[in-house]
Motif scaffolding. Structure first.
Motif, PDB file in Angstrom:
ATOM      1  N   GLY A 159      21.132  -4.760  47.164  1.00  0.00           N
ATOM      2  CA  GLY A 159      21.947  -5.629  46.312  1.00  0.00           C
ATOM      3  C   GLY A 159      21.179  -6.086  45.096  1.00  0.00           C
ATOM      4  N   ALA A 160      21.384  -7.330  44.684  1.00  0.00           N
ATOM      5  CA  ALA A 160      20.815  -7.856  43.441  1.00  0.00           C
ATOM      6  C   ALA A 160      19.292  -7.857  43.460  1.00  0.00           C
ATOM      7  N   SER A 161      18.703  -7.557  42.296  1.00  0.00           N
ATOM      8  CA  SER A 161      17.254  -7.562  42.132  1.00  0.00           C
ATOM      9  C   SER A 161      16.925  -8.058  40.735  1.00  0.00           C
ATOM     10  N   ALA A 162      16.142  -9.133  40.638  1.00  0.00           N
ATOM     11  CA  ALA A 162      15.768  -9.681  39.334  1.00  0.00           C
ATOM     12  C   ALA A 162      14.903  -8.704  38.550  1.00  0.00           C
ATOM     13  N   VAL A 163      14.115  -7.889  39.255  1.00  0.00           N
ATOM     14  CA  VAL A 163      13.251  -6.909  38.591  1.00  0.00           C
ATOM     15  C   VAL A 163      14.099  -5.894  37.829  1.00  0.00           C
ATOM     16  N   LEU A 164      15.045  -5.278  38.511  1.00  0.00           N
ATOM     17  CA  LEU A 164      15.870  -4.243  37.891  1.00  0.00           C
ATOM     18  C   LEU A 164      16.835  -4.830  36.868  1.00  0.00           C
ATOM     19  N   ALA A 165      17.399  -5.996  37.173  1.00  0.00           N
ATOM     20  CA  ALA A 165      18.299  -6.643  36.218  1.00  0.00           C
ATOM     21  C   ALA A 165      17.550  -7.014  34.942  1.00  0.00           C
ATOM     22  N   GLY A 166      16.318  -7.516  35.099  1.00  0.00           N
ATOM     23  CA  GLY A 166      15.504  -7.855  33.937  1.00  0.00           C
ATOM     24  C   GLY A 166      15.203  -6.641  33.079  1.00  0.00           C
ATOM     25  N   LEU A 167      14.882  -5.533  33.721  1.00  0.00           N
ATOM     26  CA  LEU A 167      14.626  -4.288  32.985  1.00  0.00           C
ATOM     27  C   LEU A 167      15.860  -3.854  32.195  1.00  0.00           C
ATOM     28  N   PRO A 222      11.658   0.033  27.519  1.00  0.00           N
ATOM     29  CA  PRO A 222      11.827   1.256  28.309  1.00  0.00           C
ATOM     30  C   PRO A 222      11.887   0.942  29.807  1.00  0.00           C
ATOM     31  N   PRO A 223      12.941   1.369  30.506  1.00  0.00           N
ATOM     32  CA  PRO A 223      13.097   1.011  31.917  1.00  0.00           C
ATOM     33  C   PRO A 223      12.247   1.822  32.880  1.00  0.00           C
ATOM     34  N   TYR A 224      11.682   2.914  32.415  1.00  0.00           N
ATOM     35  CA  TYR A 224      10.830   3.723  33.295  1.00  0.00           C
ATOM     36  C   TYR A 224       9.819   4.487  32.445  1.00  0.00           C
ATOM     37  N   PRO A 225       8.618   4.679  32.994  1.00  0.00           N
ATOM     38  CA  PRO A 225       8.143   4.050  34.225  1.00  0.00           C
ATOM     39  C   PRO A 225       7.922   2.558  34.000  1.00  0.00           C
ATOM     40  N   PHE A 226       7.925   1.811  35.100  1.00  0.00           N
ATOM     41  CA  PHE A 226       7.615   0.387  34.978  1.00  0.00           C
ATOM     42  C   PHE A 226       6.675  -0.014  36.108  1.00  0.00           C
ATOM     43  N   TYR A 227       5.952  -1.094  35.853  1.00  0.00           N
ATOM     44  CA  TYR A 227       5.032  -1.655  36.850  1.00  0.00           C
ATOM     45  C   TYR A 227       5.457  -3.075  37.143  1.00  0.00           C
ATOM     46  N   PHE A 228       5.680  -3.396  38.413  1.00  0.00           N
ATOM     47  CA  PHE A 228       6.046  -4.758  38.796  1.00  0.00           C
ATOM     48  C   PHE A 228       4.836  -5.464  39.370  1.00  0.00           C
ATOM     49  N   GLY A 229       4.446  -6.577  38.750  1.00  0.00           N
ATOM     50  CA  GLY A 229       3.248  -7.294  39.167  1.00  0.00           C
ATOM     51  C   GLY A 229       3.506  -8.587  39.905  1.00  0.00           C
ATOM     52  N   GLY A 230       4.781  -8.851  40.265  1.00  0.00           N
ATOM     53  CA  GLY A 230       5.077 -10.087  40.982  1.00  0.00           C
ATOM     54  C   GLY A 230       4.773 -11.307  40.128  1.00  0.00           C
ATOM     55  N   VAL A 279       6.225  -5.774  34.258  1.00  0.00           N
ATOM     56  CA  VAL A 279       7.250  -6.734  34.664  1.00  0.00           C
ATOM     57  C   VAL A 279       6.630  -7.788  35.577  1.00  0.00           C
ATOM     58  N   PHE A 280       6.871  -9.068  35.260  1.00  0.00           N
ATOM     59  CA  PHE A 280       6.313 -10.157  36.051  1.00  0.00           C
ATOM     60  C   PHE A 280       7.354 -11.247  36.257  1.00  0.00           C
ATOM     61  N   PHE A 281       7.238 -11.972  37.372  1.00  0.00           N
ATOM     62  CA  PHE A 281       7.974 -13.209  37.561  1.00  0.00           C
ATOM     63  C   PHE A 281       7.113 -14.334  36.988  1.00  0.00           C
ATOM     64  N   GLU A 282       7.762 -15.337  36.389  1.00  0.00           N
ATOM     65  CA  GLU A 282       7.007 -16.469  35.864  1.00  0.00           C
ATOM     66  C   GLU A 282       7.846 -17.730  35.917  1.00  0.00           C
ATOM     67  N   SER A 283       7.179 -18.872  35.849  1.00  0.00           N
ATOM     68  CA  SER A 283       7.857 -20.166  35.924  1.00  0.00           C
ATOM     69  C   SER A 283       7.838 -20.846  34.556  1.00  0.00           C
ATOM     70  N   PRO A 284       8.782 -21.767  34.302  1.00  0.00           N
ATOM     71  CA  PRO A 284       8.878 -22.402  32.983  1.00  0.00           C
ATOM     72  C   PRO A 284       7.607 -23.127  32.548  1.00  0.00           C
TER      73      PRO A 284
END
Length: 274
Positions: A110-118, A124-132, A156-161
């Motif tokens: 289902g939903a994924s913030a990584v793919l939606a963000g890309l 460029p959506p590929y290749p991509f590296y997800f670093g959490g 690609v990274f998750f981050e906080s405000p």
């Protein structure tokens, strides 16, 4: 019975799949990060399966209990607070144990913030590296960026405000002024995409601090060939023959996403050679 890895919405509750609802209702137990977050959502869907907390802080003690229940024939669904389980929780260790014990498991995607963000970023959506999630401290963040500096993939990274400004500043220090995007509040009312150079992105955060959950994306080394320095130099040389420096820089800023400061410096350097 198997373990089910079930995706939940990352913002808009309507993004839950029919299959996910069916599986959650049929589960003997639902393992989740935070029962306070999951329970209201599940109740709204008419799901009353018992909840069992499973997160980074209790995983070592909780995992054997979940495995025991699976071995006894109970069906368990694993969910995260939002999105795909295993991406930023200890679920992968549970999967490893299922493999070791030959307990069947499957995924309900289902939903994924990584793919939606890309998809939203414009990078460029590929290749991509997800670093959490990036490290908390500046030195550790810079080391992380340094290790990825030559990777030919969108980062690609998750981050906080409260850390996003510092993270972008560290990225600028190590990676230079690359093309980047900040995607926040995905699928929610205030969804926003800022596709800018890292410098302009940093400046925009200084004047308009972002709120909510966000994904930071940075172009990889070699991924921005059209906007490479050599290509920009060629375009500048052509434009400077017919236009003023200000006009040439303005045109290239729209074309390349580079900052005016960087383009002015390059233009002045070229003018010295002309």
């Amino acid at each position: 019975m198997p373990l089910y890895l079930v995706a939940t919405p990352i913002g808009n509750r309507g993004d839950i799949t029919l299959r996910a609802i069916e599986m959650l209702k049929a589960s003997d137990l639902i393992a989740c990060e935070d029962t306070r977050t999951s329970k209201p959502f599940l109740v709204s869907l008419g799901i009353d399966s018992p909840l069992f907390p499973y997160h980074d802080h209790n995983a070592e003690g909780a995992r054997p209990k979940l495995l025991e229940k699976l071995l006894q024939g109970e069906s368990i669904s694993l969910i995260t607070d939002a999105g795909m389980p295993l991406i930023s929780d200890p679920g992968y260790k549970l999967v490893l144990e299922c493999q070791r014990l030959q307990i069947p498991y499957t995924v309900i995607p289902g939903a994924s913030a990584v793919l939606a963000g890309l998809c939203l970023s414009g990078l460029p959506p590929y290749p991509f590296y997800f670093g959490g999630f990036l490290p908390n401290k500046s030195k550790a963040r810079q080391d992380a960026f340094r290790n990825l500096k030559n990777l030919p993939a969108t980062l690609v990274f998750f981050e906080s405000p409260h850390r996003i400004g510092a993270s972008i500043k560290d990225a600028l220090e190590v990676l230079g002024n690359r093309d980047a995007a900040l995607v926040r509040e995905i699928t929610k009312k205030f969804e926003e995409v800022r596709h800018l150079s890292l410098q302009d992105l940093f400046d925009s955060i200084e004047t308009n601090p972002p709120k909510g959950e966000m994904v930071l994306l940075i172009s990889g080394e070699g991924k921005d060939d059209e906007n490479s320095i050599k290509e920009i130099e060629k375009r500048l040389k052509i434009l400077l023959k017919s236009y003023s420096t200000k006009e040439a820089v303005s045109a290239l800023k729209d074309e390349t996403g580079k900052s005016k400061k960087e383009l002015y410096a390059l233009a002045l350097h070229l003018q010295d050679k002309l």
